[in-house]
Design a protein around this motif. Sequence first.
Motif, short mmCIF file in Angstrom:
data_model
loop_
_atom_site.label_atom_id
_atom_site.label_comp_id
_atom_site.label_asym_id
_atom_site.label_seq_id
_atom_site.Cartn_x
_atom_site.Cartn_y
_atom_site.Cartn_z
N THR A 108 -2.63 7.19 3.95
CA THR A 108 -2.17 8.58 3.91
C THR A 108 -2.62 9.29 5.18
O THR A 108 -3.56 8.88 5.84
CB THR A 108 -2.75 9.34 2.71
N LYS A 167 0.89 -1.15 0.00
CA LYS A 167 0.00 0.00 0.00
C LYS A 167 0.93 1.20 0.00
O LYS A 167 1.88 1.24 0.76
CB LYS A 167 -0.87 -0.01 1.24
N LYS A 186 -5.59 16.71 -10.88
CA LYS A 186 -4.76 16.12 -9.83
C LYS A 186 -3.33 15.87 -10.31
O LYS A 186 -2.37 16.17 -9.61
CB LYS A 186 -5.39 14.79 -9.37
N HIS A 198 -5.29 2.54 -1.90
CA HIS A 198 -3.98 3.21 -1.82
C HIS A 198 -3.97 4.38 -0.85
O HIS A 198 -2.93 4.74 -0.35
CB HIS A 198 -3.58 3.75 -3.18
N ILE A 199 -5.11 5.01 -0.65
CA ILE A 199 -5.07 6.18 0.21
C ILE A 199 -5.36 5.85 1.67
O ILE A 199 -5.32 6.71 2.51
CB ILE A 199 -6.03 7.30 -0.28
N ALA A 209 0.77 11.33 -3.40
CA ALA A 209 0.30 10.39 -4.42
C ALA A 209 -0.88 10.99 -5.16
O ALA A 209 -1.81 11.49 -4.55
CB ALA A 209 -0.12 9.08 -3.76
N ASP A 210 -0.76 10.96 -6.47
CA ASP A 210 -1.85 11.41 -7.34
C ASP A 210 -2.66 10.16 -7.66
O ASP A 210 -2.17 9.23 -8.29
CB ASP A 210 -1.21 12.03 -8.58
N ILE A 211 -3.90 10.14 -7.19
CA ILE A 211 -4.71 8.94 -7.31
C ILE A 211 -5.60 9.06 -8.55
O ILE A 211 -6.08 10.15 -8.85
CB ILE A 211 -5.61 8.80 -6.05
N GLY A 217 -2.49 12.25 -0.06
CA GLY A 217 -3.15 11.71 -1.24
C GLY A 217 -3.95 12.82 -1.93
O GLY A 217 -4.65 13.58 -1.28
N PHE A 261 -7.91 1.83 -5.90
CA PHE A 261 -7.27 3.11 -5.66
C PHE A 261 -7.68 3.72 -4.35
O PHE A 261 -6.88 4.39 -3.71
CB PHE A 261 -7.50 3.99 -6.87
N PRO A 264 -1.49 5.04 -9.50
CA PRO A 264 -1.10 6.24 -8.74
C PRO A 264 0.29 6.72 -9.14
O PRO A 264 1.18 5.92 -9.41
CB PRO A 264 -1.08 5.74 -7.29
N ILE A 283 -6.95 13.55 -4.30
CA ILE A 283 -8.12 12.85 -4.81
C ILE A 283 -9.07 13.84 -5.51
O ILE A 283 -8.93 15.05 -5.37
CB ILE A 283 -8.89 12.14 -3.69
#
Length: 330
Positions: free
Chosen positions: A238, A157, A172, A234-235, A212-214, A163, A231, A196, A165
């Motif tokens: 954060t 992860k 983003k 992934h956040i 991170a650009d989601i 993050g 996705f 990401p 979003i």
Amino acid sequence: MQFIDQARITVRGGRGGDGIAAFRREKYVPAGGPSGGDGGHGGPVVLEADSNLQTLLDFKYKRLFAADDGRRGGPNKCTGASGRDLVIKVPCGTEVRHLATGILLGDLTDPGERLTVAFGGRGGLGNAHYLSNRNRAPEKFTEGRDGEEWPLQLELKLLAEVGIIGLPNAGKSTLIAVLSAARPKIADYPFTTLVPNLGVVRRPSGDGTVFADIPGLIAGAAQGAGLGHDFLRHIERTRLLIHVVDAGADDPVGDLRVVEKELEAYGHGLVDRPRLLVLNKQELLLDEQLPELSNELEQVSGRAPLCISAAMGRNLDQLLERVWKELGIA
Ligand SMILES: Nc1ncnc2c1ncn2[C@@H]1O[C@H](COP(=O)(O)OP(=O)(O)OP(=O)(O)O)[C@@H](O)[C@H]1O
Ligand SMILES: [Mg+2]
């Protein structure tokens, strides 16, 4: 940078060395006893968290990791050398699962944390072990055992602290590109970003923070729609979210609601995560429209939006200032 956050590998502990059958042969020692040594143990495979790694990319090219075998026993009761540990470095935050069953074997979060994933086989016994009163000259010895072999699934992860979003096309990727050295694909259509993008943004202290650009969220993402679940996952780790709303969209307030709803539906505490609201593409609105929209957004979300332009580089310093403040970074 291509980003891979899942990898499958096979780990194999070394085979134990064989024991041997040998007898003492020395001058003046008639009928020397059995002296065959034991084999060494096979080396284990160990995973170690390393803070210098960000991705599981390396595992795309190398999949089988086998530790050294133990060596055969020697005469004069010499035990063979054991195989060395095979240490594989993985990024911090890697979860390790057994591939077939999905059982979680460990979660390597802190730098230096270790997890043994395959033990080496035991070395065999030399004939010296089988000396008894009944058999003074045993020929018996045993072979080394095979090491363990497991197929593993590694899952990372992202350990991004921040993050970014928002709905598709909100800007983003443009934002992470102006804030960091990341060079993601930017285009005027939705779902430009499919995985990401990570970017390191320099803090005032000189150290870096990972953003991170989601990929864009859409309605139903929490149920897996669009690029949904992957996705949102992934956040989860954060510490701060930057929610980007496109000021030039038909209905920015509706857009804001969609994303808030998805965060809520996903659970895992995402709605309670500290969040900054950012209104991007401010230059697309007339000066008198901006305060009105800001007000509306604040009423709906309870947060005063910061108006920026990622493309024109406006108000980015203020944005970062707020980010550092939220993270408690001076
Ligand atoms: N401040 C701005 N003013 C005008 N246009 C902008 C601004 N910021 C970004 N854009 C434009 O908006 C479009 C979408 O930008 P970008 O690819 O960064 O969006 P995204 O949120 O990453 O989208 P996706 O979710 O599809 O990856 C691009 O054409 C970009 O040039
Ligand atoms: Mg994008």
